[in-house]
Scaffold this motif. Structure first.
Motif, mmCIF file in Angstrom:
data_model
loop_
_atom_site.group_PDB
_atom_site.id
_atom_site.type_symbol
_atom_site.label_atom_id
_atom_site.label_comp_id
_atom_site.label_asym_id
_atom_site.label_seq_id
_atom_site.Cartn_x
_atom_site.Cartn_y
_atom_site.Cartn_z
ATOM 1 N N GLN A 115 0.822 -1.208 0.000
ATOM 2 C CA GLN A 115 0.000 0.000 0.000
ATOM 3 C C GLN A 115 0.863 1.268 0.000
ATOM 4 O OE1 GLN A 115 -3.120 -0.009 2.811
ATOM 5 N NE2 GLN A 115 -3.634 2.141 2.494
ATOM 6 N N LEU A 116 1.889 1.273 0.849
ATOM 7 C CA LEU A 116 2.761 2.446 0.921
ATOM 8 C C LEU A 116 3.469 2.665 -0.412
ATOM 9 C CD1 LEU A 116 4.271 1.941 4.507
ATOM 10 C CD2 LEU A 116 2.696 3.740 3.810
ATOM 11 N N ALA A 154 1.220 9.290 -5.624
ATOM 12 C CA ALA A 154 1.545 10.682 -5.313
ATOM 13 C C ALA A 154 2.428 11.275 -6.389
ATOM 14 C CB ALA A 154 2.237 10.766 -3.956
ATOM 15 N N GLU A 155 3.305 10.451 -6.954
ATOM 16 C CA GLU A 155 4.226 10.966 -7.961
ATOM 17 C C GLU A 155 3.657 10.829 -9.359
ATOM 18 O OE1 GLU A 155 8.170 9.529 -7.392
ATOM 19 O OE2 GLU A 155 8.260 10.273 -5.343
ATOM 20 N N GLU A 159 0.985 4.029 -2.852
ATOM 21 C CA GLU A 159 0.655 5.414 -2.527
ATOM 22 C C GLU A 159 1.731 6.372 -3.015
ATOM 23 O OE1 GLU A 159 -0.157 5.213 1.638
ATOM 24 O OE2 GLU A 159 -2.284 4.804 1.301
ATOM 25 N N GLN A 160 2.985 5.944 -2.895
ATOM 26 C CA GLN A 160 4.037 6.828 -3.369
ATOM 27 C C GLN A 160 3.997 6.948 -4.894
ATOM 28 O OE1 GLN A 160 7.656 6.673 -1.326
ATOM 29 N NE2 GLN A 160 8.746 7.984 -2.755
#
Lengths: 445, 445
Positions: free
Chosen positions: B52-53, B60-61, B56-57
């Motif tokens: 998930q992390l 975001a990018e 998410e990154q």
């Protein structure tokens, strides 16, 4: 069995104190069995963890003992009291009660707006994801993941291109001011804005550096004064100076950079409050004009929570090398745990979502505030930051402004209260810092 | 679909980099759907949180986008690459590879002995118990609960009675040295032990104070030299001086207290390593002889984990009042979260349990070490702390000792390497710091 008020903070500590009190008063007798953790938690409407922590502290201090599979039993404290007296006699300090209805001085982000559930989830995620790596020593300049996350954030939010390498993680603004003194040397003369945020000058002084107060005009710090002074470093907050609210125009920023280029000089750009430009786009920062001469810095204390003392500075490459020379053998001061959680918050977009929620909140507060002040004073509002200047030209003096406000339950300070050195031209202006104020509070005054 | 090596730390970051790499190389095409978080987690044997992390990154990018109820899809990065170039070009630094088989210099507690599961549980407990109170500002001297827990611990472990009020929480030893300089004033002359732990003198110097190196004999810092010197503050580690291993006898401690009483002078008792007295009972500390003249301090970096920069100092009442005057408006530098977790660890008895496990471990290492050194050198071992002195009377010089050790894959330093100022009488002695060494490593050399 128990009937305690556990509504305050430190629930487990309160529960521990309450049970200890009952034992000391003899209301629970030696040998008596305490309710099971689960039962007591249900009875009191708290989590099992809370009860467990309270029981563990009672166990550690010898008030109760645990017998396997039977539960917790009260010890005979008459035999124990000789040992117990030491840790028990010190009282938990009670915080002073504030009598003001509204506080325009202190002000911190309302905790209710903080995405606590998200943050708690990220923390649990970091625990699971990083595991024992969380115990490792953090390099002196911070965890690279957070450094990268901040670099990417600065690009998104401020349009600055920063190699993550040059980002230094620190424990909030005051800590970073100290690091900057150690880095540049305390023989430097630091020009600081007057009036200004008192912590800046007091922290430089505390770190043994010399300061030189320079007056702040509408275009920020007075450049004529800077240029004539023996200052070697200038500390500015160009996006929204505290307390005057001055915004430094691009031309003034360039002129200051030229001053820095002309010698062994540096500009510290404290990008305080730049996230909270509530009208229009954020302004370009001085850093992007000349990354070799500008030390950029900002913190998360205002945008996240005051308990999170975390901030960062972007160093010019030369100063970064010097930083490594000085601090290479030291571990970074911020726990890795907090660094990983903040990195996840930035990378996951949660920080920016939180900021936009905060900004919406503050737009509401600001709108109501401007309405309320409309016929009372002249408002100077640049659309930036979380404070405005309210001028009361008809007031006798600053004391009168504060006394009248206090009479209505309003705590505030005036521009002159933020003077670091005597200066004129700052009279009859109240500083309305609304960062800790809600619409509800405003409606009630 | 994916076949990545995620064995290192920063699992989510590695996964993010790996997927981003595949996207940039065009191996995953625009519009392609990524596996679900759960599926990928199972495939790679990592937690769902990790995936998930990473997602998410990427989100975001802008490398991927998410469509509700359908999953994650790769974006067309040709359109995006103009924006993407900035954050993607910076490389993750690779740590240098150490070639030594055994390191007697650095040394930090083995992470495997840290009760990570307990600590993680306490953290989840603190999150549940304190909730949003974790966001509140911490008073400048620290959270009262942790202050109390440390006071109770000092009573149990060192027999000192300390009002929790006077305990100041800081971010490790170096931070506290800086605070002490700010508190006492940098016009003081700090007498420091020579040879000694380099960080002590370098941190005082960095904070602008003057230092005066004083030689260390068998009974600790040389009192004749102190008494003749202009020093106003003496910094000692009487339980187990680093690196000489000297233990200061009670008579010397009293004499030093008399010196302090005779003027406006203070003794800083750095109770470094006192937890690790492996033979016999811990020694009484100087603090209990005269709490008005002794600033007691210790850290948890050695006993818990190097990433937890946390320590404390107990101030004489007068200095405590001065501390409040200087710092009252500042928040404590250590995150409340870490303070609450450590308080729970101390109150629950976990810290002491961990210490006794560590001590058992070190007794084993020490035993094997003494065996190995028996016929090689003269060992000076006082039973305290985590280092011993190995004297090589037949060696040509210190360089030879280190070179011979290095040839066998052993990294070590000599007493003379810890000299702050030139001094004789410290030759041909290796400092064997075994805090980061395991029995297994010892068996292999």
């Amino acid at each position: 069995m128990f009937n305690f008020d556990l509504s305050g903070k430190n629930k487990y500590y309160n529960l521990y104190c309450a049970i200890r009190g009952e034992i000391l008063k003899g209301r629970i007798k030696p040998g008596e069995r305490l309710p099971s953790k689960r039962a007591l938690a249900e009875e009191l409407g708290v989590s099992v963890v809370t009860v467990q922590l309270a029981y563990e502290q009672l166990l550690a201090e010898g008030y109760i003992s645990s017998r396997e599979r039977s539960g917790y039993f009260v010890e005979d404290i008459t035999a124990y009291s000789a040992h117990a007296t030491q840790p028990s006699t010190f009282a938990y300090p009670t915080p002073p009660v504030e009598s003001f209805k509204i506080d325009f001085v202190k002000g911190s982000t309302p905790a209710s707006l903080f995405p606590f559930a998200t943050w708690a989830r990220l923390i649990r995620g970091v625990l699971a994801d990083c595991g024992e790596h969380l115990l490792e020593r953090v390099p002196c300049d911070g965890d690279f993941e957070l450094k990268s996350a901040i670099s990417a954030y600065l690009y998104r939010a401020r349009g600055i291109i920063v190699d993550p390498k040059y980002v230094i993680i620190g424990a909030g603004a005051e800590h970073l001011y100290g690091v900057i003194v150690q880095l540049l040397g305390r023989e430097n003369i630091f020009a600081v804005e007057n009036p200004g945020y008192g912590k800046i000058s007091s922290t430089y002084l505390l770190n043994g550096a010399k300061i030189l107060p320079i007056s702040v005009k509408e275009a920020g710090i007075c450049l004529n004064e800077v240029e004539k002074s023996p200052a070697t470093v200038v500390h500015i907050s160009p996006s929204h100076q505290f307390p005057t609210g001055a915004v430094m125009p691009a031309s003034a920023r360039s002129r200051l950079i030229s001053w820095a280029r002309a010698g062994n000089r540096y500009v510290i750009e404290d990008d305080y409050d730049s996230e909270f430009r509530l009208v229009g786009k954020p302004l370009q920062c001085a850093f992007s004009l000349c990354p070799e001469k500008v030390i950029y810095m900002n913190t998360f204390s205002k945008s996240l929570a005051p308990s999170m003392r975390m901030g960062y500075t972007v160093l010019p490459p030369k100063l970064y090398e010097k930083y490594l020379q000085i601090f290479e053998s030291s571990a970074n001061i911020v726990p890795l745990f907090e660094q990983k959680a903040l990195a996840a918050m930035l990378n996951g977009g949660y920080f920016e979502r939180h900021l936009s929620r905060l900004k919406n909140h503050y737009r509401g507060v600001r709108g109501l505030l401007l309405e309320k002040l409309q016929n009372v004073c002249n408002v100077k509002d640049t659309g930036s930051g979380l404070h405005i200047i309210a001028e009361f030209p008809k007031a006798e003096n600053d004391e009168e402004i504060k006394q009248k406000a206090a009479a209505e339950g309003i705590k505030l300070k005036c521009l002159s209260d933020y003077l670091i050195a005597p200066a004129s031209g700052y009279e009859k202006c109240a500083v309305i810092n609304y960062s800790g104020v809600t619409r509800e509070q405003l409606l009630n005054v």
